[in-house]
Design a protein around this motif. Structure first.
Motif, PDB file in Angstrom:
ATOM      1  N   LEU A 110       0.678  -1.306   0.255  1.00 38.52           N
ATOM      2  CA  LEU A 110       0.044   0.006   0.157  1.00 38.52           C
ATOM      3  C   LEU A 110       0.798   1.174   0.072  1.00 38.52           C
ATOM      4  CD1 LEU A 110      -2.990   0.909  -0.012  1.00 38.52           C
ATOM      5  CD2 LEU A 110      -2.621   0.973   2.655  1.00 38.52           C
ATOM      6  N   ALA A 111       2.222   1.178   0.676  1.00 34.86           N
ATOM      7  CA  ALA A 111       3.078   2.335   0.780  1.00 34.86           C
ATOM      8  C   ALA A 111       3.433   2.567  -0.361  1.00 34.86           C
ATOM      9  CB  ALA A 111       3.927   2.065   1.545  1.00 34.86           C
ATOM     10  N   SER A 112       3.850   1.637  -1.334  1.00 32.65           N
ATOM     11  CA  SER A 112       4.482   1.686  -2.672  1.00 32.65           C
ATOM     12  C   SER A 112       3.290   2.263  -3.744  1.00 32.65           C
ATOM     13  CB  SER A 112       4.667   0.287  -3.353  1.00 32.65           C
ATOM     14  OG  SER A 112       5.659  -0.048  -2.376  1.00 32.65           O
ATOM     15  N   GLU A 113       2.126   1.699  -3.521  1.00 33.83           N
ATOM     16  CA  GLU A 113       1.020   2.309  -4.427  1.00 33.83           C
ATOM     17  C   GLU A 113       0.877   3.676  -4.113  1.00 33.83           C
ATOM     18  OE1 GLU A 113      -3.759   1.320  -4.736  1.00 33.83           O
ATOM     19  OE2 GLU A 113      -2.428  -0.038  -3.692  1.00 33.83           O
ATOM     20  N   HIS A 114       1.074   4.082  -3.046  1.00 34.62           N
ATOM     21  CA  HIS A 114       0.530   5.676  -2.898  1.00 34.62           C
ATOM     22  C   HIS A 114       1.971   6.517  -2.662  1.00 34.62           C
ATOM     23  CE1 HIS A 114      -3.413   4.900  -3.093  1.00 34.62           C
ATOM     24  NE2 HIS A 114      -3.582   3.925  -2.064  1.00 34.62           N
ATOM     25  N   GLY A 115       3.181   6.152  -3.147  1.00 33.95           N
ATOM     26  CA  GLY A 115       4.160   6.908  -3.077  1.00 33.95           C
ATOM     27  C   GLY A 115       4.771   7.193  -1.682  1.00 33.95           C
ATOM     28  N   VAL A 116       4.449   6.375  -0.765  1.00 36.03           N
ATOM     29  CA  VAL A 116       5.145   6.577   0.579  1.00 36.03           C
ATOM     30  C   VAL A 116       6.123   5.786   1.154  1.00 36.03           C
ATOM     31  CG1 VAL A 116       4.440   5.850   3.226  1.00 36.03           C
ATOM     32  CG2 VAL A 116       2.478   7.168   1.419  1.00 36.03           C
TER      33      VAL A 116
END
Ligand code: ADP
Ligand code: MG
Length: 319
Positions: A110-116
């Protein structure tokens, strides 16, 4: 935690999410060094998940990792910001490799999906409690607050409501698979919609406790009231298939964990907002309007209706 703490951090948490150019120093030192671009403001949100309070004991590790970040992404979205940097405080009873790997995978995807980028945290032995501190960026003065709604503004919600509450019921009955259960286990926060809120919205909140309760926070902060039209509530076909219409509406208004957005849009922004959401293929539904008269009123095809508004309140009389 005794031996193994540093290996655990290195193995699972040193490289989670994307590698951001604005991180001068991430995991590994006493603190992270982050660069806030000129003309932008730092948004800071935090949320804690406690086993048996926020998720059942049977919840898969992957879901726990996903939800710990998702609930914070939802707060950044509701402020009209863009997520950037996360810090993870993890209290776990055991260092169990498969649990850690699944937890880190749920968080990291989820972090990768949203640039975190995960830039730090803390790891201790204790009861299962996960706290995420998420920081985001917003253009100066563009953040959206709960307090900006005015009489005449239109009330929109994103997605469909009540699915996660119905899903949690399925899970506590032992039915852990299926679309409704997934809405509780893997909520998809409205990050892309959230980034645009500053262009259209006078006020916004994310729906975490329940639509009725969270809209109530906007009404209180903005010193206004609202009419909500029951027939306009966005209900999924899955929710309606398994519940009567009254039960589905009750779950939509009083069930928690939706992580959708409730947004107030001034009438002059309506066309632009609807065009944007259509182009972005983001479902939004016009469910009511803000009134000068205080209080939250429900109407069913124009006739006054009574709805029992509840929601999650850790120190409320429901507990
Ligand atoms: P300190 O003793 O200074 O608090 P720690 O030994 O707890 O530092 O942590 C070492 C490094 O690992 C720090 O950069 C910290 O931010 C990071 N860290 C610890 N636990 C986590 C975690 N669960 N997720 C991400 N980073 C973590
Ligand atoms: Mg230190």
């Amino acid at each position: 935690m005794a031996t193994g703490e540093f290996d655990l951090i290195r193995d699972y948490f040193a490289n989670l999410g994307v590698e951001r150019a604005d991180v001068s120093l991430g995991v590994g030192d006493d603190g992270a060094i982050l660069n806030v671009p000129h003309g932008r403001q730092l948004l800071s949100v935090t949320d804690t998940l406690v086993q048996s309070v926020h998720f059942p004991r049977t919840c898969p590790a992957r879901s726990i990792g996903h939800r710990a970040l998702a609930v914070n992404l939802s707060d950044i979205a509701a402020m009209g910001g863009e997520p950037a940097w996360a810090s993870l405080s993890l209290s776990v009873p055991h260092n169990e490799a498969s649990w850690m790997a699944d937890f880190a995978a749920g968080f990291g995807e989820l972090a990768s999906e949203h640039g975190v980028q995960l830039v730090g945290g803390d790891t201790v032995r204790g009861p299962l409690v996960i706290t995420v501190h998420l920081m985001g960026l917003v253009n100066e003065s563009a953040a959206v607050r709960r307090s900006g709604a005015s009489a005449g503004d239109l009330i929109y919600t994103s997605g469909t409501l009540g699915d996660a509450a119905a899903g949690l019921r399925c899970i506590t009955r032992g039915q852990e698979s299926g679309w409704l259960a997934d809405q509780f286990l893997y909520p998809q926060p409205q990050v892309n919609l959230g980034r645009q809120l500053g262009n259209f919205c006078s006020a916004a909140i994310d729906i975490s406790d329940s639509f009725g309760q969270d809209l109530g926070h906007i009404l209180q902060a903005s010193d206004v009231g609202a009419n909500v039209h029951l027939e306009k509530l966005p209900l999924s076909s899955e929710l309606c298939q398994h519940h009567s219409i009254d039960e589905a509406r009750y779950l939509a208004i009083s069930g928690g964990d939706d992580y959708e957005l409730c947004m107030c849009v001034p009438p002059e922004q309506r066309a632009g907002f609807e065009r944007f959401s259509q182009d972005a293929e983001c479902l939004v539904s016009l469910v009511g309007e803000i009134t000068a008269k205080p209080g939250l009123r429900f109407l069913d095809n124009g006739s006054a209706a009574t709805v029992n508004v509840r929601g999650h309140d850790h120190f409320g009389s429901d507990d």
